[in-house]
Enzyme design. Structure first.
Site, mmCIF file in Angstrom:
data_model
loop_
_atom_site.group_PDB
_atom_site.id
_atom_site.type_symbol
_atom_site.label_atom_id
_atom_site.label_comp_id
_atom_site.label_asym_id
_atom_site.label_seq_id
_atom_site.Cartn_x
_atom_site.Cartn_y
_atom_site.Cartn_z
ATOM 1 N N ASP A 70 0.834 -1.206 0.000
ATOM 2 C CA ASP A 70 0.000 0.000 0.000
ATOM 3 C C ASP A 70 0.867 1.254 0.000
ATOM 4 O O ASP A 70 2.012 1.251 0.460
ATOM 5 C CB ASP A 70 -0.966 0.010 1.186
ATOM 6 N N GLU A 135 -0.090 -0.835 5.907
ATOM 7 C CA GLU A 135 0.985 -0.279 6.731
ATOM 8 C C GLU A 135 0.848 1.223 6.853
ATOM 9 O O GLU A 135 1.117 1.793 7.907
ATOM 10 C CB GLU A 135 2.353 -0.628 6.135
#
EC number: 3.5.1.18
Length: 379
Positions: A70, A135
């Site tokens: 991400d 994250e």
């Protein structure tokens, strides 16, 4: 394999707009490549988050690469010189969201694993990748749940390299062998609302809070230690009042954060804050949130393997540091005795025109491969 193998994979990953928590099949692409070289791949999904656990081998030691597919939102696209999700080579750099944080690290490690397995198909020990799409966001359905699953299954991690962009001026100048903990507080101080002309009929929570905050700001919480700077206390938000100038507020709210070392525990910090507030006679409510405990990997097998790989590839003697914010290393450290972070230069992460030097891709891959060799092929 050449540097183009890393570059091609980085471009494939950047072209997928995987803003947290959307993975946009980045992990599927990784799994397909890893399965071709003998990795067993497993998807662990929850709450819209995709996590990949890929492992090759069953023996010890188990060396893990951890990362995230991400990325943060690109922000105003008209501020970028090129589309953030169209990987663009320009003036010796590769531009795109995630170029430095951290799709290049992921691509470099995958290609490093391919090269390592091609030469050492029957290598000792095991190699694994733990990849999440959560994250940069809340980080509640990502690495932490994979670590919980691995703990329940009894999978023992020995070493973990987190591919965060740790380098500052040049690739290999800094590694992170630990991170400070994060402890946040929301303090609500209760007063009595009233007219400013009649302060004796009110109780101003701002006036009560101010001297307590002044004392908290001045405290030396600890002196740090060999690896960590002293613990810091910062007030991040203050709010009180209705917006009118003639009303004594009924309550005041302060938000604050500790970044703390292994020299202090969350319990010790909380106790000292409560002692100050109680001594000042405040009527208050204080809610705590522990964002992460500090972790530290002292010099040993993992740090030596990585530092020597960096020196062999770049000629630099890497500095071991614990500065910066929190990372998923805080979750992995609960189940892995040795965790270190290493990746490319971080000057443009989360910024417009995020980029990575094209010339750093091959050395990054080589450092990861050399580290695997140092850990798994050592006599």
């Amino acid at each position: 394999m050449t540097a183009s193998a890393v570059l091609d994979l980085v471009k494939d990953l950047i072209a997928r707009p995987s803003v947290t928590p959307d993975d946009v099949d980045c992990q599927m692409l990784l799994a397909q490549r890893l399965e071709r070289i003998g990795f067993q791949c497993e998807t662990i999904a929850r709450g819209g988050v995709t996590n990949l656990w890929a492992r090759r081998g069953a023996g010890a030691p188990l060396t893990v690469f951890a990362g995230h597919t991400d990325v943060v939102p690109p922000g105003p696209r008209d501020k970028w010189d090129s589309d953030p999700f169209v990987p663009t080579e320009r003036d010796g750099f590769l531009y795109g969201r995630g170029a430095a944080d951290m799709k290049s690290s992921i691509a470099a490690f995958v290609v490093a694993a391919e090269e390592f397995v091609a030469v050492h198909p029957e290598h000792p020990g095991s190699i694994a990748l733990l990849i999440t799409s959560d994250e940069e966001g809340p980080a509640v359905d990502g690495t932490v749940i994979v670590c919980d699953e691995l703990r329940q299954r009894g999978e023992q991690l020995d070493y973990c390299i987190v591919g965060e962009p740790t380098s500052t001026e040049a690739l290999g100048d800094v590694c992170k062998n630990g991170r400070r903990g994060s402890l946040s507080g929301r303090l609500l101080v209760k007063g009595v609302q009233g007219h400013v002309a009649y302060p004796h009929l009110a109780r101003n929570p701002v006036h009560q809070l101010a001297p307590a905050l002044t004392e908290l700001v001045a405290i030396e919480w600890d002196q740090g230690n060999e690896y960590f700077p002293p613990t810091t206390f910062q007030v991040s938000n203050l709010h009180a009042g209705t917006g009118a100038t003639n009303v004594v507020p009924g309550e005041a709210v302060a938000l604050f954060n500790f970044r703390f070392s292994t020299a202090s525990t969350p319990g010790q910090l909380k106790a000292r804050v409560h002692e100050v507030l109680d001594r000042h006679g405040l009527e208050y409510q204080l809610d705590w949130e522990l964002g992460g405990e500090p972790f530290l990997t002292p010099r040993g097998s993992l740090t030596d393997a990585l530092v020597s790989a960096i020196q062999a590839e770049t000629g630099l003697q890497a500095e071991l540091s614990t500065t910066g914010g929190t990372s998923d290393g805080r979750f992995i450290a609960r189940i892995c005795p040795q965790v270190i972070e290493f990746g490319p230069c971080n000057a443009t992460i989360h910024k417009v025109n995020e980029r990575i030097e094209l010339s750093s891709l091959a050395p990054l891959k080589n450092i990861y491969r050399r580290t695997l060799e140092n850990l798994l092929l050592a006599d």
